[in-house]
Design a protein around this motif. Sequence first.
Motif, short mmCIF file in Angstrom:
data_model
loop_
_atom_site.label_atom_id
_atom_site.label_comp_id
_atom_site.label_asym_id
_atom_site.label_seq_id
_atom_site.Cartn_x
_atom_site.Cartn_y
_atom_site.Cartn_z
N CYS A 36 1.08 -1.18 -0.14
CA CYS A 36 0.03 -0.10 0.08
C CYS A 36 0.88 1.19 0.06
O CYS A 36 1.79 1.45 0.81
CB CYS A 36 -0.84 0.00 1.25
N ARG A 38 1.09 5.00 0.89
CA ARG A 38 0.33 5.93 1.96
C ARG A 38 1.21 7.14 1.46
O ARG A 38 2.31 7.27 1.82
CB ARG A 38 0.26 5.42 3.22
N ASN A 386 -9.44 -3.02 -0.41
CA ASN A 386 -8.80 -1.84 0.31
C ASN A 386 -8.70 -2.17 1.81
O ASN A 386 -9.79 -2.18 2.60
CB ASN A 386 -9.90 -0.57 0.16
N PRO A 387 -7.66 -1.91 2.62
CA PRO A 387 -7.15 -1.96 3.81
C PRO A 387 -7.22 -0.89 4.36
O PRO A 387 -7.10 0.32 3.51
CB PRO A 387 -6.14 -3.07 4.03
N MET A 388 -6.99 -0.72 5.63
CA MET A 388 -6.35 0.49 6.42
C MET A 388 -7.24 1.89 5.80
O MET A 388 -8.36 1.96 5.83
CB MET A 388 -4.70 0.56 6.07
N GLN A 391 -9.51 2.13 2.90
CA GLN A 391 -11.05 2.03 2.91
C GLN A 391 -12.09 3.11 3.02
O GLN A 391 -13.13 2.96 2.72
CB GLN A 391 -11.48 0.93 4.06
N SER A 419 -5.93 -3.97 8.97
CA SER A 419 -6.50 -2.69 9.59
C SER A 419 -6.90 -2.72 10.95
O SER A 419 -7.74 -1.69 11.59
CB SER A 419 -8.04 -2.74 8.73
N GLU A 422 -6.94 1.03 12.36
CA GLU A 422 -7.99 1.88 12.14
C GLU A 422 -9.50 1.36 12.67
O GLU A 422 -10.21 1.95 12.54
CB GLU A 422 -7.96 1.72 10.38
N ALA A 423 -9.29 -0.24 12.73
CA ALA A 423 -10.68 -0.73 13.07
C ALA A 423 -11.00 -0.36 14.68
O ALA A 423 -12.10 -0.07 15.06
CB ALA A 423 -10.36 -2.24 13.06
N TYR A 430 -14.81 -2.11 9.33
CA TYR A 430 -13.77 -3.31 9.02
C TYR A 430 -14.25 -4.58 9.33
O TYR A 430 -13.65 -5.35 9.46
CB TYR A 430 -12.56 -3.02 9.61
N TYR A 449 -11.00 10.73 8.65
CA TYR A 449 -10.36 9.64 8.91
C TYR A 449 -10.24 9.68 10.50
O TYR A 449 -10.20 8.40 10.94
CB TYR A 449 -8.80 9.74 8.51
N ARG A 456 -1.26 4.51 14.39
CA ARG A 456 -0.42 3.45 13.67
C ARG A 456 0.82 3.64 13.49
O ARG A 456 1.39 5.00 12.96
CB ARG A 456 -1.08 3.37 12.19
#
Length: 465
Positions: A36, A38, A386-388, A391, A419, A422-423, A430, A449, A456
Motif C-alpha cells: 500500500c 500511503r 482496500n485495507p487501512m 477503506q 486494519s 483503523e478498526a 472493517y 479519518y 498506527r
Amino acid sequence: MKPYDIMVKGLELYYLPVQTRVPLKFGSEVLTSVTCARVCVRTENRRGEQAEGWGETPLSVQWVWPSTLGYDVRERALKRMCELIAKDLADWKEQGHAFELGHSYQKQRLPELVGAFNATSGLPEPIPYLAALVCFSPFDIALHDAYGVTNQIPVYETYKAQYMNADLSAYLEPAAGSTIRFDELYPEHFFAAPPAKELVAWHLVGGKDLLFRHELTGNERDDGYPYTLEDWIERDGLQCLKVKLAGNDAAWDYTRLVQVGEIALARQVQWLTADFNCQVTDCEYVNDILDRLLLEHPAIYKSILYIEQPFPYDLEANRLDVRSVSARKPLFMDESAHDWELVKLGRELGWTGVALKTCKTQTGALLSLCWAKAHGMTLMVQDLTNPMLAQIPHVLLAYYAGTIMGVETNGMQFYPEASGYEARVHPGLYRRQQGKVQLDSISGSGFGYRAGQMERPLPEPTARY
C-alpha cells in the motif's frame, strides 16, 4: 480564485506491505501480498492556513498491469512511478480546489511523467496508464483530504460553487446529440447520500476461495476467520456475492456460477454479480453462459444483478459492440472506466453501468460519476481489496454515489488483521455485520479519518519533500 484554494507545501510517501491470509485470484494471476502506498500532503490555502491530508491505495500489480513480466519487476516499476510523482508534485506550485488540482495534474503532468518513465525504464513493455493512475491516486486522495482539513470542512461538502472555481462544464462534454448541459452544475448535484449511515456489503468469491465446508482439509490455521463461502455468509449475514470467473474457461465459469448460486439461494442471499476480469474477447462467451443459466437455473439467473467487465479494458483498441450482453443484464465498465471520456465511449458501445474506484483517483471517480449519472447510467463502487486508510474514501464514495446496491468491500476477507489500528476507531467499517458496513464513526474535516486517534506506527518515508 477562492480563499479556500490550496497549494502543496510538502509531502511524504510511505510503503506499507500487507500479506493475504488466503490467496486471491485475479484473472490469470494470484495475489498473495500487496504494497500500500500511503501519502501525507501538507497544504496551505490563500489565507495562510496550513494542514495535512492523507491518502492510501494498494498498488495491486495484477489488477493494474496484467502481464507475463515478473511480479517484482512490475511492482518496482509502480513504486518508481510513485516516487517520480512525489518529487514532481512537491515542486508543483498550482493553486486551487483539490478537484481542480487533481484534474490539472492528470491532464498536464502525469502523461509526461509516464512517457518519460517508459522512454527510460528499459522494460520490454510500457507501464499502462491505468497503473500510473493508481500510483497517482494516493496523492490525489491526500489532496482532497488536505483541502477539507485545511479549510476545516468535510470534503464532500466542498464539491459545490462556494468552494470550486469552475462548474462541471469546464471538465465534461455531453454525449453528441443530447440535450444535457453541465453549466452551473457541480458534483454535489449528482450525489445521493442515504439517510442511514450504512451500506450493503458485497463479498468477493475469489477463484481460489473454498465454497463448502467439506472442502476444508483440517490443516487450516485457526485464526478466528472463516475459510469457506458457507461460513462467511453465516458469520457476516451476507446478502450480495461477487463471483470472480476465469473468462477463458466457459465450463468452469458456468459450474462456478451454479455452485455459488445454489449456496446463495439456500441461504437467502439476494444478489450475485459475475466478474470476468477482462479475459473475454467475444460477447457470445458471456451470452451463452447467461442463456444456459436462464434455461437451467432461472432463479440463479434472476439473482444476477449485473455483469462486470468481461472484455479487454482498452476500449479504444477493442471496440466491441456489447449490446447483446447488456440486453440480457446490466453491463458495468470497471478497468475501462478510468476516465469520463472512456465512459462516454463505453456508452456508445452499449455498456450501461460504471464501476467507480477511488484507486483510479477521487477526482476521476467524481467526474465519471457525474457524467454517467447525467446520461442515465447506473453506478457501482468496487473494491481494490482496500485495507487501512484506503477503506474510508472508498466507502464514502459509495455512500454519496447512489449505487445500484451498496459497496463491494473485501479487505476483511483477505487481510483482516491489516486494519487493526483503523478498526479500533472505525469498528463498523472493517467488519461486516448483518450484511452491512457502518459509516457512523466517520466524522470531522476532510475524509473524517480521525487519523490522529489511530496511532498506527509508520516506517521511515521512502520520499520526503
